[in-house]
Write an enzyme that holds these catalytic residues in place. Structure first.
Site, PDB file in Angstrom:
ATOM      1  N   GLU A   1     -29.401  -5.037 -16.612  1.00 20.92           N
ATOM      2  CA  GLU A   1     -30.041  -5.750 -17.666  1.00 20.92           C
ATOM      3  C   GLU A   1     -31.675  -6.323 -17.545  1.00 20.92           C
ATOM      4  OE1 GLU A   1     -26.996  -8.852 -18.100  1.00 20.92           O
ATOM      5  OE2 GLU A   1     -25.524  -7.518 -18.772  1.00 20.92           O
TER       6      GLU A   1
ATOM      7  N   GLU B   1     -19.060  -0.004 -19.408  1.00 23.11           N
ATOM      8  CA  GLU B   1     -18.349  -1.166 -19.686  1.00 23.11           C
ATOM      9  C   GLU B   1     -17.648  -1.208 -21.019  1.00 23.11           C
ATOM     10  OE1 GLU B   1     -20.503  -4.808 -18.678  1.00 23.11           O
ATOM     11  OE2 GLU B   1     -21.653  -3.624 -16.987  1.00 23.11           O
TER      12      GLU B   1
HETATM   13  C1  XIL Z   1     -18.600 -10.023 -16.393  1.00 19.73           C
HETATM   14  C2  XIL Z   1     -17.255 -10.194 -15.913  1.00 19.73           C
HETATM   15  O1  XIL Z   1     -16.272  -9.345 -16.611  1.00 19.73           O
HETATM   16  C3  XIL Z   1     -16.521 -11.695 -15.614  1.00 19.73           C
HETATM   17  O2  XIL Z   1     -15.253 -11.510 -15.092  1.00 19.73           O
HETATM   18  C4  XIL Z   1     -17.630 -12.151 -15.217  1.00 19.73           C
HETATM   19  O3  XIL Z   1     -17.397 -13.657 -15.166  1.00 19.73           O
HETATM   20  C5  XIL Z   1     -18.742 -12.272 -15.872  1.00 19.73           C
HETATM   21  O4  XIL Z   1     -19.319 -10.864 -15.946  1.00 19.73           O
HETATM   22  N1  XIL Z   1     -22.322  -7.280 -18.419  1.00 19.73           N
HETATM   23  C6  XIL Z   1     -21.993  -6.781 -17.019  1.00 19.73           C
HETATM   24  C7  XIL Z   1     -20.899  -7.157 -16.417  1.00 19.73           C
HETATM   25  O5  XIL Z   1     -22.991  -6.226 -16.282  1.00 19.73           O
HETATM   26  O6  XIL Z   1     -20.955  -7.537 -15.050  1.00 19.73           O
HETATM   27  C8  XIL Z   1     -20.355  -8.235 -17.097  1.00 19.73           C
HETATM   28  O7  XIL Z   1     -18.947  -8.702 -16.290  1.00 19.73           O
HETATM   29  C9  XIL Z   1     -20.209  -8.055 -18.440  1.00 19.73           C
HETATM   30  C10 XIL Z   1     -21.535  -8.160 -19.291  1.00 19.73           C
END
Ligand code: XIL
Length: 372
Positions: free
Chosen positions: A170, A277
């Site tokens: 990001e 994701e």
């Molecule tokens: C999220 C996790 O799922 C949560 O448990 C945590 O509190 C915050 O992060 N983008 C990403 C991930 O790259 O690392 C994030 O994961 C969701 C958004």
């Protein structure tokens, strides 16, 4: 007479439909009723063995509770041939204090994966979130050294187990160009930290698939900014081999056409596509404050959506190397608490983004992505 006929016909139809449904042994479909669930018959990764790797994010310990993923999902974990730590490999968890590493939660995942013949995608080395402030404090040289040590230590520890790492997460802003308020950007006074991250990672493991990972990659303006960054910083020269499309999507976004274009564009640049994701928000994301049950109607809409998305993924198997869900079953999804705390303070908004339900049974969506 006319009146009697009019009321007899619907009555007759009702009796007839009840009769038919009871003869075939089911009740009439009710759009608001509880959706059916199934015992999954095939393993997801086996169904997709000719297409791409199928992964899931797992939480080794969910913030304090010792609710370990392997105890929680014994029947579902075999569906995946890759695991990713949902939090355990993030900088703030793995190196909370300078030089003091907390490997136990990540080790647990790596050990489980090794015992079960699963690969691992590492997430994430350099990010503006979930990173302790000490890492980006001091002079540019201090920060560079912190990054180098972090990447070397973490990557070396898991070198034999992790086949792909999200090296930078990001770094592009939603408003265009770089995320200039990232503490890494601030400490460096520019985006060169992104180059360093890939350089260090490549030095440790030139065989590892090194990925730039972000959300909203399918949005044309952000996609353009990401492509521009990759070219300008010559990241491929410094080890970048893949684009990570986070895929926090919903029932409407993204449009399939735009998704196809995105996959094609990155493929044309010579990058492997990783869907990193995946979860499908059953509501329209930001701003929705209505709590809905997962009823028949929603189950069908989610299944339709999963079906079209996986159909597109399959068509692009030559370009996509992995598809990782950001969780396993509806009983644990970051969407529940992220939306609640960020946009819907105080409101409980349960989401149902996966193909397995809260009781770990397969949903209609599972059927649609396994029967084609
Ligand atoms: C999220 C996790 O799922 C949560 O448990 C945590 O509190 C915050 O992060 N983008 C990403 C991930 O790259 O690392 C994030 O994961 C969701 C958004």
């Amino acid at each position: 007479m006319k009146l009697i006929t009019l009321s007899i016909i619907p009555m007759f139809l009702l009796v007839l439909s009840i009769l038919i449904f009871s003869l075939v042994g089911c009740s009439p479909p009710d759009p608001s009723g509880t959706p059916k669930s199934f015992t999954p018959k095939k393993l997801l990764h086996e169904v997709y063995s000719d297409h791409f790797i199928i992964g899931a994010a797992v939480a080794s310990s969910e913030y304090g509770s010792m609710d370990y993923f392997d105890k929680k999902y014994p029947n579902l974990l075999p569906h995946y041939n890759s695991l990713t730590a949902e939090n355990a490999m993030k900088p703030e968890v793995i190196q909370p204090l300078k030089g003091s590493f907390n490997f136990a939660p990540a080790d647990r995942i790596v050990k489980y994966a090794a015992a079960n013949d699963q690969k691992i995608r590492g997430h994430a080395l350099v990010w503006h979130n979930q990173t302790s402030s000490w890492m980006t404090e001091g002079t540019k040289e201090d920060v560079r050294e912190n990054m180098k040590n972090h990447i070397e230590t973490v990557m070396n520890r898991y070198k034999d187990s992790i086949y792909s790492w999200d090296v930078v997460n990001e770094a592009v802003s939603d408003q265009g160009s770089y995320r200039a308020d990232s503490p890494w950007y601030v400490a460096y006074g520019g985006p060169e930290y992104i180059i360093d991250a890939f350089k260090f990672a490549k030095e440790v493991d030139p065989e590892c698939k090194l990925v730039y990972n972000d959300y909203s990659v399918v949005r044309p303006s952000k996609r353009y900014d990401i492509m521009t960054m990759i070219k300008k910083l010559e990241l491929q020269k410094h080890g970048l081999s893949g684009i990570g499309i986070q895929a926090h999507w919903n029932l409407y976004y993204p449009e399939l056409e735009e998704l196809q274009r995105t996959i094609d564009l990155f493929h044309q640049m010579g990058l492997e596509v990783h869907i990193t994701e995946l979860d499908i928000d059953c509501f329209d994301g930001i701003g929705n404050t209505e709590n809905r049950k997962f009823d028949n109607d929603l189950a069908k809409r989610l299944a339709d959506r999963y079906e079209e998305i996986f159909e597109l993924f399959r068509k692009n198997s030559d370009k996509i190397s992995s598809v990782t869900f950001w969780g396993i079953a509806d009983d644990h999804t970051w969407l529940d608490y992220f939306y609640n705390s960020t946009w819907n303070a105080g409101k409980k908004l349960k989401n149902y983004p996966f193909v397995f339900d809260e009781d770990h049974r397969a949903k209609e969506a599972y059927k649609r992505i396994t029967e084609f």
